[in-house]
Scaffold this motif. Structure first.
Motif, PDB file in Angstrom:
ATOM      1  N   ARG A   8      44.203  78.170  62.458  1.00  0.00           N
ATOM      2  CA  ARG A   8      45.524  77.528  62.336  1.00  0.00           C
ATOM      3  C   ARG A   8      45.830  76.680  63.567  1.00  0.00           C
ATOM      4  NH1 ARG A   8      49.278  79.037  58.403  1.00  0.00           N
ATOM      5  NH2 ARG A   8      50.961  78.435  59.806  1.00  0.00           N
ATOM      6  N   ARG A  48      49.821  71.592  53.610  1.00  0.00           N
ATOM      7  CA  ARG A  48      49.269  72.836  53.060  1.00  0.00           C
ATOM      8  C   ARG A  48      49.555  74.031  53.963  1.00  0.00           C
ATOM      9  NH1 ARG A  48      46.423  73.521  48.654  1.00  0.00           N
ATOM     10  NH2 ARG A  48      45.021  75.026  49.609  1.00  0.00           N
ATOM     11  N   GLU A  49      49.963  73.771  55.199  1.00  0.00           N
ATOM     12  CA  GLU A  49      50.261  74.848  56.141  1.00  0.00           C
ATOM     13  C   GLU A  49      51.759  75.157  56.207  1.00  0.00           C
ATOM     14  OE1 GLU A  49      47.852  76.455  57.975  1.00  0.00           O
ATOM     15  OE2 GLU A  49      46.319  75.259  56.962  1.00  0.00           O
ATOM     16  N   SER A  51      55.961  75.267  54.616  1.00  0.00           N
ATOM     17  CA  SER A  51      56.784  75.525  53.435  1.00  0.00           C
ATOM     18  C   SER A  51      57.204  74.185  52.829  1.00  0.00           C
ATOM     19  CB  SER A  51      58.017  76.337  53.824  1.00  0.00           C
ATOM     20  OG  SER A  51      58.862  75.562  54.658  1.00  0.00           O
ATOM     21  N   GLY A  88      51.892  68.067  48.383  1.00  0.00           N
ATOM     22  CA  GLY A  88      50.843  68.765  49.129  1.00  0.00           C
ATOM     23  C   GLY A  88      51.197  70.205  49.413  1.00  0.00           C
ATOM     24  N   SER A  89      52.468  70.458  49.713  1.00  0.00           N
ATOM     25  CA  SER A  89      52.897  71.824  49.968  1.00  0.00           C
ATOM     26  C   SER A  89      52.831  72.681  48.703  1.00  0.00           C
ATOM     27  CB  SER A  89      54.316  71.817  50.521  1.00  0.00           C
ATOM     28  OG  SER A  89      54.765  73.122  50.752  1.00  0.00           O
ATOM     29  N   THR A  91      50.699  72.355  46.308  1.00  0.00           N
ATOM     30  CA  THR A  91      49.303  72.652  45.946  1.00  0.00           C
ATOM     31  C   THR A  91      48.814  73.943  46.579  1.00  0.00           C
ATOM     32  OG1 THR A  91      48.338  71.379  47.773  1.00  0.00           O
ATOM     33  CG2 THR A  91      48.705  70.215  45.679  1.00  0.00           C
ATOM     34  N   ARG A  92      49.414  74.347  47.696  1.00  0.00           N
ATOM     35  CA  ARG A  92      49.006  75.601  48.333  1.00  0.00           C
ATOM     36  C   ARG A  92      49.222  76.774  47.385  1.00  0.00           C
ATOM     37  NH1 ARG A  92      52.442  75.740  52.315  1.00  0.00           N
ATOM     38  NH2 ARG A  92      53.817  77.184  51.266  1.00  0.00           N
ATOM     39  N   ASP A  93      50.283  76.707  46.597  1.00  0.00           N
ATOM     40  CA  ASP A  93      50.573  77.782  45.643  1.00  0.00           C
ATOM     41  C   ASP A  93      49.745  77.655  44.366  1.00  0.00           C
ATOM     42  OD1 ASP A  93      52.463  78.772  47.416  1.00  0.00           O
ATOM     43  OD2 ASP A  93      54.069  77.556  46.537  1.00  0.00           O
ATOM     44  N   VAL A  96      44.325  78.078  45.451  1.00  0.00           N
ATOM     45  CA  VAL A  96      44.079  78.976  46.565  1.00  0.00           C
ATOM     46  C   VAL A  96      42.721  78.650  47.168  1.00  0.00           C
ATOM     47  CG1 VAL A  96      43.833  81.394  47.239  1.00  0.00           C
ATOM     48  CG2 VAL A  96      45.442  80.757  45.448  1.00  0.00           C
ATOM     49  N   ASP A  98      40.184  76.591  50.170  1.00  0.00           N
ATOM     50  CA  ASP A  98      39.790  75.208  50.433  1.00  0.00           C
ATOM     51  C   ASP A  98      38.278  75.086  50.211  1.00  0.00           C
ATOM     52  OD1 ASP A  98      42.318  74.276  51.131  1.00  0.00           O
ATOM     53  OD2 ASP A  98      42.098  74.964  53.191  1.00  0.00           O
ATOM     54  N   TYR A 106      41.561  66.652  46.961  1.00  0.00           N
ATOM     55  CA  TYR A 106      42.976  66.749  47.315  1.00  0.00           C
ATOM     56  C   TYR A 106      43.393  65.573  48.201  1.00  0.00           C
ATOM     57  CZ  TYR A 106      46.841  68.440  50.273  1.00  0.00           C
ATOM     58  OH  TYR A 106      48.002  68.554  50.988  1.00  0.00           O
TER      59      TYR A 106
END
Length: 162
Positions: A8, A48-49, A51, A88-89, A91-93, A96, A98, A106
Motif C-alpha cells: 500500500r 481502487r485504494e 472509498s 474506479g472505486s 470496481t474494487r467491490d 476482487v 488484480d 481496467y
C-alpha cells in the motif's frame, strides 16, 4: 512491516510519482499530447485504494488541476476525472484481486472512458470529430497508458516482495 502494508505504501508513493511526472512532462518539458496521461493512470490506481467519496474527491481535484491548463473546455476534465475515479472505486467491490489481465484492461477502459467523457463534456465548437478524437486517439492513448500500467505493476510487485 507486513507485505500488504508495504505494498500500500509503495502504491501511494507510486501514485505521487505518477502525478508529479505527469505535470513535469506536460508542463515542465512541454511534451503536451505526446506525453502519456500519467494523471489518469495514477487516479485509476488510487481509486481502487479509496472509498467512493474520497475517490470522487481526488478525481475532482486532479480534474481541476488539468482544467487549470485548459483555456477552452474548463470543467470537462473535472467532470471526466470525477466520473472515472468514482467508477474506479466501484470496481474494487465488483472485481476482487488484480490479475495480470484485469489491471491492464481496467486501465485501458478507464483511460478510454475518461477521453470519451471529456469529449462529451467539451463544447461542440472545441471538439474534433468523434472518430478521430475519441476512437483513434482515445484508443491509442489507452493502449499507451495500459502498457505503462503493466510496467508500474511489475515494479510495485517486485519492490513489495523485497
Amino acid at each position: 512491516m507486513n507485505g500488504l502494508a508495504r505494498r500500500r505504501q509503495l502504491v501511494w508513493v507510486g501514485v505521487l510519482v505518477l502525478f508529479t511526472l505527469h505535470f513535469v512532462l506536460h508542463i515542465g518539458l512541454s511534451y503536451g499530447r505526446e506525453a502519456p496521461d500519467l494523471l489518469t493512470l495514477g487516479l485509476l490506481i488510487a481509486a481502487r485504494e479509496l472509498s467512493l467519496g474520497r475517490a470522487a474527491g481526488l478525481g475532482f481535484v486532479t480534474g481541476l488541476l488539468e482544467d487549470a491548463m485548459s483555456l477552452l473546455a474548463f470543467g470537462a476534465n473535472s467532470t471526466a476525472m470525477t466520473l472515472v475515479a468514482t467508477g474506479g472505486s466501484v470496481t474494487r467491490d465488483l472485481f476482487v484481486g488484480d490479475s495480470r489481465l484485469f489491471f491492464p484492461a481496467y486501465v485501458f477502459a478507464g483511460k478510454w472512458t475518461r477521453d470519451l467523457i471529456h469529449w462529451l463534456a467539451m463544447g461542440p465548437e472545441v471538439r474534433q470529430p468523434f472518430i478521430e478524437q475519441a476512437v483513434v486517439e482515445g484508443s491509442l492513448g489507452a493502449i499507451y497508458v495500459a502498457g505503462i500500467a503493466v510496467v508500474f505493476s511489475i515494479v510495485v510487485s517486485t519492490w513489495s516482495q523485497r
